[in-house]
Scaffold this motif. Structure first.
Motif, mmCIF file in Angstrom:
data_model
loop_
_atom_site.group_PDB
_atom_site.id
_atom_site.type_symbol
_atom_site.label_atom_id
_atom_site.label_comp_id
_atom_site.label_asym_id
_atom_site.label_seq_id
_atom_site.Cartn_x
_atom_site.Cartn_y
_atom_site.Cartn_z
ATOM 1 N N ASP A 53 -2.343 -0.178 -4.115
ATOM 2 C CA ASP A 53 -3.510 0.512 -3.436
ATOM 3 C C ASP A 53 -2.764 1.681 -2.505
ATOM 4 O O ASP A 53 -1.555 1.598 -2.215
ATOM 5 C CB ASP A 53 -4.221 -0.473 -2.539
ATOM 6 N N PHE A 78 -3.513 -5.377 7.481
ATOM 7 C CA PHE A 78 -3.750 -4.879 6.074
ATOM 8 C C PHE A 78 -4.611 -3.708 6.208
ATOM 9 O O PHE A 78 -5.436 -3.478 6.951
ATOM 10 C CB PHE A 78 -4.707 -5.720 5.462
ATOM 11 N N VAL A 79 -3.913 -2.631 6.069
ATOM 12 C CA VAL A 79 -4.089 -1.013 6.407
ATOM 13 C C VAL A 79 -5.173 -0.712 5.325
ATOM 14 O O VAL A 79 -4.939 -0.653 4.123
ATOM 15 C CB VAL A 79 -3.098 -0.148 6.312
ATOM 16 N N GLY A 120 0.785 -1.305 0.094
ATOM 17 C CA GLY A 120 -0.178 -0.110 -0.040
ATOM 18 C C GLY A 120 0.965 1.121 -0.025
ATOM 19 O O GLY A 120 1.942 1.244 0.618
HETATM 20 N N1 ADE Z 1 -0.196 -4.993 0.875
HETATM 21 C C1 ADE Z 1 -0.475 -4.535 -0.037
HETATM 22 N N2 ADE Z 1 -1.699 -3.318 -0.002
HETATM 23 C C2 ADE Z 1 -1.299 -3.265 1.611
HETATM 24 C C3 ADE Z 1 -1.983 -2.556 2.588
HETATM 25 N N3 ADE Z 1 -2.732 -1.713 2.421
HETATM 26 N N4 ADE Z 1 -1.682 -3.039 3.757
HETATM 27 C C4 ADE Z 1 -0.837 -4.100 4.449
HETATM 28 N N5 ADE Z 1 -0.264 -4.571 3.261
HETATM 29 C C5 ADE Z 1 -0.543 -4.471 2.025
#
Ligand code: ADE
Length: 275
Positions: A238, A192-193, A104
């Motif tokens: 993302d 996962f943020v 991310g």
């Molecule tokens: N890998 C890809 N996107 C991510 C996210 N938003 N948070 C943690 N790991 C990720």
């Protein structure tokens, strides 16, 4: 070195005067299969693949793009990553480790489709304060683990070549902007943020963070402890906000493999030539 009885057995051949020359393999890993692209198929076509199952993971040994490698999937999260890289070091005697995958975007200039090569990695969810400073690994006294400079330079050069040669086509094909290559801090945690507040909290705590993912800093810590060079490359899937789950899934299924293939091919072909 093999403490488990597994003999990696890749690349040893007679050298000058018949003395054995050891070419220790490179360890290459990703969390998810899509993040490895076609690397194992490419290895199969080039040298054949020997697969060894160890600790519920498959380790694929062979030569790909001219380099002796052990390729595997870590699965997701810091413990999975630490266990896998530990096996790469102890059971497969890798010379160095490269982690590839998606992340991310956290830095203001980091957009979907960009590439981040780590200069340093930190565990953003590690907090034993007030006993130890926030982010510091207790009793190791380190919070930021440096990537190996020459490995990271070589990885970044491979990314730049990919962007120069195929960046426009990739942007048109995937509807992303022309990729940019960034270098700096990648942060890792067992989350996962996926919220504007969550990613803003990371920016506030770590203003120089460029990207967030779930494995890199664990790999970097284990490599630091054993003196093994490591580097991490991440394509931005993302921006860790409320749109992250949808953006992550479509990027992972449609784009991640193409980026990984293109970057790893250029990186592996450059191994052995001067930086
Ligand atoms: N890998 C890809 N996107 C991510 C996210 N938003 N948070 C943690 N790991 C990720």
């Amino acid at each position: 070195m093999s403490t488990t009885g597994i003999e990696a057995g890749v690349g040893a051949h007679p050298g000058i005067g018949g003395a054995p020359v050891s070419h220790r393999p490179l360890g290459i890993l990703a969390a998810l299969p899509q993040e490895l692209g076609d690397l194992i198929e490419a290895m199969r076509a080039e040298s054949g693949v020997r697969t060894i199952t160890h600790g519920q993971r498959d380790y694929h040994l062979g030569t790909v793009h001219g380099a002796s490698c052990v390729v595997t999937l870590a699965r997701v999260g810091k413990v999975a990553a630490a266990a896998t890289v530990s096996a790469l070091i102890h059971a497969f005697d890798v010379e160095a480790v490269v982690f590839t995958g998606v992340a991310g975007g956290v830095g203001a200039e980091v957009r979907v489709g960009d590439i981040v090569v780590a200069n340093a990695l930190l565990q953003h969810d590690l907090d034993a304060s007030p006993l130890f400073p926030r982010f510091e690994v207790p009793l190791l006294g380190v919070s930021r683990f440096a990537a190996d400079a020459s490995l990271a330079d070589r990885l970044a050069a491979a990314c730049e070549r990919f962007v120069a040669e195929e960046g426009t086509a990739a942007a048109e094909r995937f509807g992303t902007r022309e990729p940019r290559v960034h270098r700096g801090l990648i942060i890792s945690g067992d989350q996962f943020v996926a919220s504007a507040t969550g990613v803003q909290a990371l920016r506030d705590a770590l203003p120089d963070a460029l990207a967030v993912e779930m494995e890199g800093a664990a790999i970097a810590q284990v490599c630091y402890e054993y003196g093994v060079p490591c580097a991490v490359v991440r394509t931005i899937s993302d921006t860790a906000d409320d749109h992250a789950p949808g953006s992550f899934v479509s990027f992972l299924t449609e784009i991640a493999g193409t980026y990984s293939n293109a970057i790893l091919k250029r990186f592996l072909e450059s191994r052995g030539s001067p930086a």
